[in-house]
Each structure stands twice: as C-alpha cells, then as structure tokens.
Enzyme design. Structure first.
Site, short mmCIF file in Angstrom:
data_model
loop_
_atom_site.label_atom_id
_atom_site.label_comp_id
_atom_site.label_asym_id
_atom_site.label_seq_id
_atom_site.Cartn_x
_atom_site.Cartn_y
_atom_site.Cartn_z
N ARG A 155 49.81 -6.66 36.36
CA ARG A 155 49.13 -5.53 37.01
C ARG A 155 50.02 -4.74 37.94
NH1 ARG A 155 45.14 -9.28 37.30
NH2 ARG A 155 43.53 -8.96 35.71
N ASN A 160 54.77 22.80 34.25
CA ASN A 160 54.73 23.00 32.80
C ASN A 160 55.22 24.39 32.38
OD1 ASN A 160 53.76 20.48 31.97
ND2 ASN A 160 51.71 21.04 32.66
N LYS A 168 55.04 9.34 36.84
CA LYS A 168 54.44 9.29 35.51
C LYS A 168 55.30 8.40 34.62
CE LYS A 168 52.39 13.85 34.90
NZ LYS A 168 52.41 14.99 33.95
N HIS A 207 56.55 24.92 28.95
CA HIS A 207 56.29 23.71 28.17
C HIS A 207 55.22 23.89 27.09
CE1 HIS A 207 58.94 21.80 30.96
NE2 HIS A 207 58.76 20.61 30.43
N LYS A 251 60.48 19.14 42.97
CA LYS A 251 59.57 18.21 42.28
C LYS A 251 58.86 17.32 43.30
CE LYS A 251 58.14 15.72 38.53
NZ LYS A 251 58.40 15.16 37.23
N GLU A 284 48.17 15.35 39.26
CA GLU A 284 48.02 16.52 38.43
C GLU A 284 46.64 17.17 38.53
OE1 GLU A 284 49.05 16.54 34.02
OE2 GLU A 284 50.69 17.60 34.98
N ARG A 317 50.62 20.67 40.16
CA ARG A 317 51.60 20.02 39.29
C ARG A 317 51.67 20.69 37.92
NH1 ARG A 317 52.70 13.49 39.73
NH2 ARG A 317 54.27 13.47 38.11
N GLU A 365 65.71 22.31 32.85
CA GLU A 365 64.65 21.91 33.79
C GLU A 365 65.01 22.32 35.22
OE1 GLU A 365 61.71 20.70 32.91
OE2 GLU A 365 61.97 19.61 31.01
N HIS A 414 56.42 22.39 23.67
CA HIS A 414 55.80 21.29 22.92
C HIS A 414 55.52 21.71 21.49
CE1 HIS A 414 54.45 19.54 27.03
NE2 HIS A 414 55.60 19.02 26.65
N HIS A 445 64.39 18.36 24.15
CA HIS A 445 63.28 18.85 24.97
C HIS A 445 63.72 20.02 25.86
CE1 HIS A 445 59.73 18.85 27.46
NE2 HIS A 445 60.48 18.68 28.53
N1 LIG Z 1 57.88 10.75 33.31
C1 LIG Z 1 58.10 12.03 33.41
O1 LIG Z 1 57.64 12.70 34.33
C2 LIG Z 1 58.95 12.69 32.37
C3 LIG Z 1 59.37 13.99 32.55
C4 LIG Z 1 60.19 14.55 31.58
C5 LIG Z 1 60.56 13.83 30.47
N2 LIG Z 1 60.12 12.55 30.32
C6 LIG Z 1 60.51 11.76 29.16
O2 LIG Z 1 61.91 11.56 29.21
C7 LIG Z 1 62.41 11.36 27.89
C8 LIG Z 1 63.65 12.18 27.71
O3 LIG Z 1 64.60 11.80 28.66
P1 LIG Z 1 66.15 12.11 28.46
O4 LIG Z 1 66.33 13.51 28.09
O5 LIG Z 1 66.84 11.58 29.64
O6 LIG Z 1 66.48 11.29 27.13
P2 LIG Z 1 67.13 9.84 26.86
O7 LIG Z 1 66.66 8.86 27.84
O8 LIG Z 1 66.90 9.53 25.44
O9 LIG Z 1 68.70 10.11 27.08
C9 LIG Z 1 69.35 11.02 26.24
C10 LIG Z 1 70.60 10.40 25.60
O10 LIG Z 1 71.62 10.28 26.57
C11 LIG Z 1 72.14 8.96 26.59
N3 LIG Z 1 72.60 8.73 27.95
C12 LIG Z 1 71.84 8.58 29.06
N4 LIG Z 1 72.61 8.57 30.15
C13 LIG Z 1 73.88 8.70 29.74
C14 LIG Z 1 75.13 8.78 30.42
N5 LIG Z 1 75.21 8.80 31.74
N6 LIG Z 1 76.26 8.89 29.68
C15 LIG Z 1 76.18 8.93 28.32
N7 LIG Z 1 75.03 8.91 27.63
C16 LIG Z 1 73.89 8.78 28.34
C17 LIG Z 1 71.00 8.11 26.14
O11 LIG Z 1 71.46 6.88 25.63
C18 LIG Z 1 70.39 9.00 25.06
O12 LIG Z 1 71.09 8.89 23.85
C19 LIG Z 1 61.28 11.73 26.95
O13 LIG Z 1 60.73 10.55 26.41
C20 LIG Z 1 60.27 12.41 27.84
O14 LIG Z 1 58.94 12.22 27.41
C21 LIG Z 1 59.34 11.98 31.24
ZN LIG Z 2 60.13 19.02 30.59
#
Ligand SMILES: NC(=O)c1ccc[n+]([C@@H]2O[C@H](COP(=O)([O-])OP(=O)(O)OC[C@H]3O[C@@H](n4cnc5c(N)ncnc54)[C@H](O)[C@@H]3O)[C@@H](O)[C@H]2O)c1
Ligand SMILES: [Zn+2]
Length: 378
Positions: free
Chosen positions: A131, A255, A153, A258, A237, A247, A251, A195, A262, A275
């Site tokens: 939990r 978007n 999130k 976005h 943020k 949200e 918040r 972003e 999406h 993304h």
């Molecule tokens: N929780 C939230 O509020 C929120 C907000 C935006 C996005 N997200 C989520 O985040 C995800 C996308 O995140 P992302 O863009 O970081 O993608 P990711 O975590 O897949 O990282 C992108 C790539 O970079 C590589 N990588 C990471 N750090 C590195 C480094 N320092 N050096 C070399 N390679 C590295 C990873 O292995 C991967 O191949 C999605 O699943 C999305 O839904 C969540």
């Molecule tokens: Zn985004």
C-alpha cells in the site's frame, strides 16, 4: 559540464509545496555520487532498491549505489528492459516478486533511475507495494527531469491504451544530475526541450524570452544556461502541481499541445514520433488555432515555431486524413460531454482551457490531403 562530486552536492533546490507530502527537487551537475545522504535522510529507508533500464544502469547505477551504501543503506538493483513496453502490469508483478525476495518492507525505498518509463513504473510499484513505500526519482532524461518526475503521477499502460492505470504517489525527493544528459541521444534531448518550451509558453514569458536568447547553448548542454533553465521549468511544474495536485483545472494547462500530440502518437503507432516531437507539432498547431480563434495576437505561433526549430523539433502535423485525426480526438481522455478541454494561448506565457468539439479544434483544411501522401524516410 563541470561540478563538484564532493561530499556535499552543490546545486539548486526547488520545493514542491504539498503540505505533508512536500518534497525537494535538487538540481546539480555531477551530483549522482552525492545523492546518498539526502536519499537516506528523506526516506529513512534501510534498503534502497534502484529500478532502472540496462543502458542507464550500466552508466549511472554504480556511483549512485555506492553513495547510498556510504550513507548506510543496503542496496539492490532491479533492471527492466528498455522502452515503454516495460510500463505494464506484468512487469510490475515481477518487481513485486523481486521486492518480496529481497525482504523489502514498509521501510524500504524505490529509487527510480532513468527516464519517464522507469519513473512511472518504479513509482507505480512504490505506490502499490504494501500500500505504498517511499520513492525517489533520479531522472536521467530531460523529459523526466522537467515533467515526469515532478507531480506524483505514476502508472502503467494497458493493451487498450497508454497510462490507463495509475496512482498519485509523490516522491520523497527528486535528484537531478544534469550531467547525465550528456549521454542522452540527441533526438531524446530535443524531445525534452519541447516540454521546456511548452512550460515557458504557457506560464512564463520572461523564461520564453530567455530560451529564445539561449537556445543553442541549451541544446549544447552548456551548464551555465541549462541548470537555471531546468530550475525554471521545474519551478513552473512545481507551482502548478502545488496549486492543483490532482488535476482539478490548472494542471490541465500542462496539456498545451497534447491534444493533437496524443492523436499524432496514436496515428503513428507510438513509434515513428517521440512524445516531445508530437508535443512540438501539437503546440504550434494550438498556437495557430489560438490566433485564428482570436485568443492570441498574430505572431505568437511564429515565435513558438521558430524556437522549436532551433531545438531541431518538427512543427508540422503529419499528413493523416482529417477523419483519422477527428477519430483520435474523440477518444481523448480529457473529454467531457462531447467537448475537449483544449488549451489555447492568450499570448506567450498565458494559457487557458476552452471547451471545443473535435471539429472546432480541427476545422476542414488544416491537416491531411484528400489523398494522404506516403511519409518519407525512416
Ligand atoms: N508521470 C508523468 O507525469 C509523466 C509525464 C510525461 C511523460 N510521462 C511518461 O514518461 C515516459 C517517457 O519518458 P522518457 O521520454 O524519459 O522516455 P524513456 O524513459 O523511455 O527514455 C528514453 C530513452 O532514453 C534512454 N535514456 C534515459 N536516460 C539516458 C541517459 N542519461 N543516457 C542515455 N540514454 C538514456 C532510455 O533508456 C530510453 O531508451 C512515457 O511513458 C510517458 O507516459 C510521464
Ligand atoms: Zn508531455
């Protein structure tokens, strides 16, 4: 980039003000090896379980774990395969099993070391195991530093769609070492800057102007410009999340860009575009639409487009047929009563949501062609 790797990490701190769930975002350069004491203090954990992906763990888990052990914690490392496909319940179940085998309990902490995938997956596991156990974000992508790691999130995907299962679980600490960005692939870096431009465009005109001044230095990861820019983006943020943790309204402004992003991701099958690239396209579109609808002065979209281009980001929507876009918009999660809460700009630094139908967001003639042209390349 240069920074002290010494006993006490120099850097900047931003407080995310959420009453008893408040936490600090620490931003520094070459500070991974100094994270241990702060993680120990914030989590009071006996065991720190580092969750990561192979490429990130290989480069960065060693110094982080040594620092944790130096601060008196036991450490373990759980590595999941790279990519968004690891954000699923089967992987969460595997992590639960490993945590049990490690003897993890309520006083153990998960330390998510990696991009948004690791943060969302590790965070969701931390939110639900027993939990909820303490959780720390050590983001290593630009996107995760300024967006995914702040706000609480966490979640995973279902076969039916992205991020359909999740929770709000605030981290105890976010530890950003900007030096990790040096190994991030260029395209991933650019996607993160989308972003950052978004945050500035919707909230802070002065920050936007600074991005305009410094775009090339930022793209080259010049620490003297990058650290303050990270600080600004995180602060935006943090402020929005502090005022609207779950949200309720404000918040929604995050978007910006976005709604179309999406749709682009869905229509592209989540592979061709990152993304952040989709956000860049969606944001320019939203700015143009804001001008057309009379919300923003002419020239707003051109400024955003020019800035995004300097970060090597795409700014035109792919040519899928309008009907395909409309279909994708109509299943938007943020929809209610047939209308989408679309984020428009009043100008640089000021955004608001307006309820619009899919057809109002996307009037005829904006996207696609009678016959969609085959996309070039890749
Ligand atoms: N929780 C939230 O509020 C929120 C907000 C935006 C996005 N997200 C989520 O985040 C995800 C996308 O995140 P992302 O863009 O970081 O993608 P990711 O975590 O897949 O990282 C992108 C790539 O970079 C590589 N990588 C990471 N750090 C590195 C480094 N320092 N050096 C070399 N390679 C590295 C990873 O292995 C991967 O191949 C999605 O699943 C999305 O839904 C969540
Ligand atoms: Zn985004």
């Amino acid at each position: 980039m240069r920074g002290p790797a010494g006993r006490r990490a120099a850097g900047r701190r931003i407080e995310v003000d959420l009453a008893e769930r408040s936490y600090t975002v620490h931003i520094g350069v070459d500070t991974l090896a100094a994270a241990g004491p702060e993680i120990a203090r914030r989590t009071r954990a006996g065991l720190a379980v580092v969750v990561s992906v192979p490429g990130v763990a290989r480069r960065y888990a060693g110094p982080l774990e040594r620092s944790l052990r130096g601060a008196g914690l036991r450490t373990a490392r759980l590595v999941v395969p790279d990519g968004d496909r690891s954000k699923r319940l089967a992987v969460v179940a595997r992590l639960y099993g490993r945590l049990i085998a490690l003897g993890a309990d309520r006083s153990s902490a998960i330390v998510a070391l990696g991009g948004g995938v690791v943060g969302d997956l590790g965070g969701f596991t931390a939110a639900t195991f027993l939990r909820g156990i303490p959780f720390v974000q050590v983001p290593t992508t630009l996107l995760a530093m300024i967006d995914a790691s702040v706000g609480g999130k966490v979640g995973v995907n279902l076969p039916q769609g992205k991020n359909l299962v999740g929770a709000f679980h605030q981290p105890r600490l976010v530890w950003i070492d900007a030096a990790t960005l040096r190994t991030l692939p260029a395209r991933e870096r650019s996607a993160g800057f989308a972003e950052m431009v978004k945050a500035a465009a919707l909230w802070d005109a002065a920050f936007f102007a600074r991005l305009e001044r410094d775009a090339e230095a930022l793209a080259a990861l010049d620490a003297s410009r990058l650290v303050p820019a990270l600080e600004c983006a995180v602060a935006i943020k943090a402020e929005i999340v502090a005022r609207d943790e779950r949200e309720g309204g404000l918040r929604m402004l995050l978007n910006l860009g976005h709604t179309l992003a999406h749709a682009v991701e869905k229509l592209s099958g989540y592979r061709r575009v990152l993304h952040g690239e989709a956000v860049a396209m969606g944001m320019v579109y939203a700015a143009r639409r804001s001008e057309e609808l009379g919300f923003a002065a002419a020239g707003t979209a051109a400024r955003i487009e020019a800035l995004l281009r300097r970060f090597a980001l795409p700014t035109e929507l792919p040519r899928f047929p309008r009907e395909a876009y409309l279909g994708a918009l109509r299943v938007d999660k943020k929809r209610s009563g047939g209308r989408i809460r679309y984020v428009v700009l009043r100008g640089i630094g000021r955004a608001e949501t307006v309820p619009l139908t899919a057809a109002e967001i996307l009037p005829p003639g904006r996207v696609g062609r009678a016959r969609p042209r085959a996309r070039k390349g890749r």
